[in-house]
Scaffold this active site. Structure first.
Site, PDB file in Angstrom:
ATOM      1  N   GLY A  92       0.875  -1.162   0.000  1.00 36.82           N
ATOM      2  CA  GLY A  92       0.000   0.000   0.000  1.00 36.82           C
ATOM      3  C   GLY A  92       0.907   1.205   0.000  1.00 36.82           C
ATOM      4  O   GLY A  92       2.122   1.069   0.175  1.00 36.82           O
ATOM      5  N   GLY A  94       2.977   3.533   1.330  1.00 34.66           N
ATOM      6  CA  GLY A  94       3.602   3.666   2.640  1.00 34.66           C
ATOM      7  C   GLY A  94       4.129   5.063   2.889  1.00 34.66           C
ATOM      8  O   GLY A  94       4.547   5.394   4.004  1.00 34.66           O
ATOM      9  N   LYS A 115       3.970  12.385  -2.627  1.00 35.99           N
ATOM     10  CA  LYS A 115       4.868  11.252  -2.351  1.00 35.99           C
ATOM     11  C   LYS A 115       5.949  11.741  -1.392  1.00 35.99           C
ATOM     12  O   LYS A 115       6.598  12.746  -1.665  1.00 35.99           O
ATOM     13  CB  LYS A 115       5.479  10.785  -3.675  1.00 35.99           C
ATOM     14  CG  LYS A 115       6.419   9.605  -3.578  1.00 35.99           C
ATOM     15  CD  LYS A 115       6.706   9.063  -4.980  1.00 35.99           C
ATOM     16  CE  LYS A 115       7.821   8.044  -4.977  1.00 35.99           C
ATOM     17  NZ  LYS A 115       8.106   7.543  -6.328  1.00 35.99           N
ATOM     18  N   ASP A 127       9.745   5.222   7.231  1.00 33.36           N
ATOM     19  CA  ASP A 127       9.455   6.486   7.909  1.00 33.36           C
ATOM     20  C   ASP A 127       8.447   7.340   7.143  1.00 33.36           C
ATOM     21  O   ASP A 127       8.065   8.412   7.601  1.00 33.36           O
ATOM     22  CB  ASP A 127      10.751   7.285   8.135  1.00 33.36           C
ATOM     23  CG  ASP A 127      11.476   7.619   6.837  1.00 33.36           C
ATOM     24  OD1 ASP A 127      10.929   7.348   5.758  1.00 33.36           O
ATOM     25  OD2 ASP A 127      12.598   8.159   6.915  1.00 33.36           O
ATOM     26  N   GLY A 128       8.036   6.883   5.962  1.00 28.61           N
ATOM     27  CA  GLY A 128       7.037   7.631   5.195  1.00 28.61           C
ATOM     28  C   GLY A 128       7.597   8.859   4.500  1.00 28.61           C
ATOM     29  O   GLY A 128       6.844   9.618   3.886  1.00 28.61           O
ATOM     30  N   ASP A 254       3.408  -3.987  -8.872  1.00 26.39           N
ATOM     31  CA  ASP A 254       2.830  -2.787  -8.252  1.00 26.39           C
ATOM     32  C   ASP A 254       3.353  -1.529  -8.943  1.00 26.39           C
ATOM     33  O   ASP A 254       2.884  -0.430  -8.651  1.00 26.39           O
ATOM     34  CB  ASP A 254       3.126  -2.725  -6.751  1.00 26.39           C
ATOM     35  CG  ASP A 254       4.593  -2.919  -6.436  1.00 26.39           C
ATOM     36  OD1 ASP A 254       5.131  -3.989  -6.772  1.00 26.39           O
ATOM     37  OD2 ASP A 254       5.217  -2.002  -5.880  1.00 26.39           O
ATOM     38  N   ASP A 264       6.776   5.314 -11.161  1.00 24.00           N
ATOM     39  CA  ASP A 264       7.806   4.979 -10.182  1.00 24.00           C
ATOM     40  C   ASP A 264       9.224   5.057 -10.757  1.00 24.00           C
ATOM     41  O   ASP A 264       9.791   4.057 -11.192  1.00 24.00           O
ATOM     42  CB  ASP A 264       7.552   3.594  -9.564  1.00 24.00           C
ATOM     43  CG  ASP A 264       8.113   3.548  -8.150  1.00 24.00           C
ATOM     44  OD1 ASP A 264       9.097   4.267  -7.907  1.00 24.00           O
ATOM     45  OD2 ASP A 264       7.573   2.816  -7.310  1.00 24.00           O
TER      46      ASP A 264
END
Ligand code: AMP
Ligand code: MG
Length: 491
Positions: A92, A94, A115, A127-128, A254, A264
Site C-alpha cells: 500500500g 507507505g 509522495k 518512515d514515510g 505494483d 515509479d
C-alpha cells in the site's frame, strides 16, 4: 487537521473512495515543519486548469507538502499488492497520500498525489518520508518522458520539508506532487483477487473501466476486454521505452499501471553503450529487469493481471485459464509487432517486410560487440551526426550497411532521403537525460541549492528531437567513470 486553502482552481471529485474500504485508508499527510518550494511545473499546472497565481509561494509550499489542503480534498492512501522481484507481498502507499481526483478543463480526471508525505497505515517499518535528490530525479525524468513522447505520470512540484531525513546520512526531506491518469496498478487487482471474494474485484473492474476504457463497459466480457486494453498499452509503452533506451529498473507488478503510464522513477536509467543485458539497479542482481528483458517481464506481469481477473473471465476455472493463456500468447504478438514497428521507425524502413526484425537485431548485435552508444548510433544513421567510431571499424558494419541500404531501396552508402530522415529523427532523440547529466543536476540542486543545471537539462528535454548546436554539451556520452553507474531504489 490541516489548514484549508481556497482558490487555485482545484476541482476535486473523488470516486476511488466509493470503492470497498479494503482499497484505501483515509488519512492526512504529516505536516512538514518548514515547507519551501523547490520547483513548480507551471505549464502542467496550466494544463490542469490550476490557477496557482492565486496562491502565495508559502501557500503553494504548504499545499504541495500536505501541510494545507485544497478545498474538496479528502486525502487517502491506496492499498495494493504486488510481486516484487517475483515474490508476492501485500503493500500500500507507505509514504504517499492521494489528495483526490481532479477534473481538468479538457474533461480529464487525474489523481493528484503527494509522495514522501509521511507515514500511513501501510508504512510498515518505513518512515514515510522521501529525500530531495530522488524526488527531483523523478521530476526530471518524468518530465523528460513527456518531451520524448512516452506515456508517463507527471510531476507538478517538489517542496523541501525543512526536515532532515535519516538515510545512510541525514538528507534534506522533500515531497513530490505526482499527477497520474490513475494510480491503479496490476497490484491493485492482485490485492482484490487475494481477498478471495468476487465483490471487491468486480467493483475495481467497473471503476477501472469507467476511468480508462469507458467504451468497454458493454463488452461481452469486460474483464478480458480490459486485459486486452492494458496489454496493448503496455506493449506500446515498453516499445517506446526501448526506443529511447530507457531501463525502468523495477518493473514489479505494483509498478505497472492499468493506464499504460510509466510510474515509479526509482532506479531507472538510460543505456549509453548498448547491451541487452544492461542493468543499473543495485538490487537487480539476476538481471530480471535488464533493458532487453523488459518485454518478457511485461508479459510476466500481465500474466499476474490475467490470474487476478480469472474469476471474472469465466465462471468455469478451466475455461478461464484457457482464455487467459490464449490472451498471453496474443500479447507476445502485439509486443513483437510494437517492437519491430518501433525499430522500423528508428531505421526509416519503408513498409513492412518479413526480415525487418532480423535486420534490426543484427544491428543491435553489432552495437553490442562494439559497445556503441545507443542514442548516438541511431542519430548517426539518420545522417544527423557521424557514426560512432567504435562501430565504423567493425567487420560487420559494412555488410549490415549494405543490407540496410538495399532494404531501403537506396544506392549503397547513400544517406536516407528527406522523408525517411525526418521519420528517423522523430524516433531517435538527439538529447536524453543521460545518467551523468541527471546526477550533475541533482548534485548542484541538493548540495548547492543551484537549480541552474536542472533547469537547463529540463529545457533541452522539452524538444529532444531537435538538433540544436547549443545542446552539444548535453549530447556527449558519459565519461568513462560512469561505466559502472548504479542506481538505488529511491528512498
Ligand atoms: P516504491 O519502490 O517506491 O514503489 O516502494 C515500494 C513500497 O514501499 C511501497 O508500498 C511504498 O509505499 C513503500 N515505501 C517505500 N519507501 C518508503 C518509506 N520511506 N516509508 C514507508 N514506506 C515506503
Ligand atoms: Mg512503487
Amino acid at each position: 487537521m490541516a489548514d484549508l486553502i481556497t482558490g487555485g482552481g482545484f476541482r476535486f471529485d473523488t470516486r476511488y473512495t466509493e470503492l470497498p474500504s479494503v482499497f484505501y485508508r483515509l488519512g492526512e499527510p504529516e505536516p512538514a515543519p518548514r515547507p519551501e518550494l523547490t520547483i513548480v511545473n507551471v505549464s502542467l499546472a496550466r494544463e490542469l486548469g490550476l490557477r496557482l497565481e492565486e496562491l502565495s509561494p508559502d501557500a503553494q509550499a504548504a499545499l504541495f507538502s500536505g501541510r494545507s489542503l485544497a478545498e474538496g480534498s479528502k486525502p487517502f492512501s491506496q492499498a495494493y499488492a504486488g510481486h516484487q522481484f517475483g515474490g508476492f507481498t501485500v503493500l500500500g502507499d507507505g509514504r504517499a497520500h492521494v489528495l483526490g481526483e481532479h477534473l481538468t478543463p479538457d474533461g480529464r480526471r487525474v489523481d493528484i498525489q503527494l509522495k514522501g508525505s509521511g507515514r500511513t497505515p501501510f508504512s510498515r517499518g518505513g518512515d514515510g518520508k522521501a529525500t530531495l535528490g530522488p524526488m527531483l530525479r523523478e521530476y526530471i525524468i518524468s518530465e523528460a518522458m513527456v518531451g520524448l513522447g512516452v506515456p508517463t505520470t507527471r510531476s507538478l512540484a517538489v517542496v523541501r520539508t525543512g526536515e532532515r531525513v535519516m538515510r545512510e546520512e541525514p538528507l534534506p526531506g522533500a515531497v513530490l506532487t505526482r499527477v497520474a491518469s490513475s494510480h491503479l496498478r496490476v497490484g491493485t487487482f492482485q490485492l482484490a483477487a487475494a481477498l478471495g471474494e468476487p465483490e471487491p474485484l468486480r467493483a475495481l473492474l467497473t471503476y477501472a473501466i469507467e476511468r480508462h476504457d469507458p467504451d468497454l463497459a458493454d463488452a461481452a466480457c469486460p474483464a478480458l476486454a480490459l486485459w486486452d486494453a492494458v496489454a496493448k498499452r503496455q506493449a506500446a509503452l515498453i516499445a517506446s521505452w526501448m526506443r529511447i533506451g530507457f531501463v525502468h529498473g523495477v518493473m514489479n507488478t505494483d509498478n505497472m499501471t492499468i493506464s499504460g503510464e510509466t510510474i515509479d522513477y526509482g532506479p531507472c536509467a538510460f543505456i549509453d553503450r548498448y547491451a541487452a543485458s544492461r542493468v543499473f539497479s543495485s538490487i537487480d542482481r539476476g538481471g530480471r529487469y535488464a533493458f532487453g528483458n523488459q518485454p518478457r517481464i511485461a508479459q510476466w506481469n500481465l500474466a499476474r493481471l490475467a490470474e487476478a481477473l480469472l474469476p471474472l473471465i469465466d465462471a468455469d476455472e478451466g475455461r478461464a485459464v484457457e482464455k487467459a493463456q490464449e490472451r498471453l500468447e496474443r500479447f507476445q504478438g502485439w509486443m513483437g509487432e510494437a517492437w519491430t514497428d518501433m525499430m522500423r521507425d528508428k531505421l526509416g524502413l519503408p513498409g513492412r517486410q518479413e526480415d525487418d526484425l532480423a535486420l534490426a537485431t543484427s544491428l543491435l548485435e553489432l552495437m553490442e560487440e562494439a559497445s556503441a552508444d545507443y542514442t548516438d548510433t541511431f542519430r548517426a544513421l539518420s545522417g544527423a551526426t557521424p557514426l560512432p567510431s567504435a562501430l565504423e571499424g567493425t567487420s560487420g558494419w559494412a555488410a549490415w550497411r549494405e543490407r540496410w541500404d538495399a532494404r531501403c531501396g537506396r544506392a549503397p552508402g547513400d544517406v536516407p532521403p528527406p522523408e525517411a530522415r525526418d521519420r528517423m529523427r522523430r524516433a531517435n532523440p538527439a538529447v536524453i537525460p543521460r545518467n551523468h547529466l541527471v546526477e550533475e543536476a541533482l548534485e548542484a540542486a541538493v548540495s548547492s541549492n543551484d537549480l541552474g543545471p536542472l533547469d537547463r537539462l529540463l529545457d533541452a528535454l522539452r524538444s529532444p528531437y531537435e538538433e540544436r548546436p547549443e545542446l552539444a554539451p548535453l549530447q556527449a556520452p558519459p565519461p568513462d567513470s560512469f561505466a559502472s553507474y548504479r542506481t538505488f531504489c529511491g528512498t
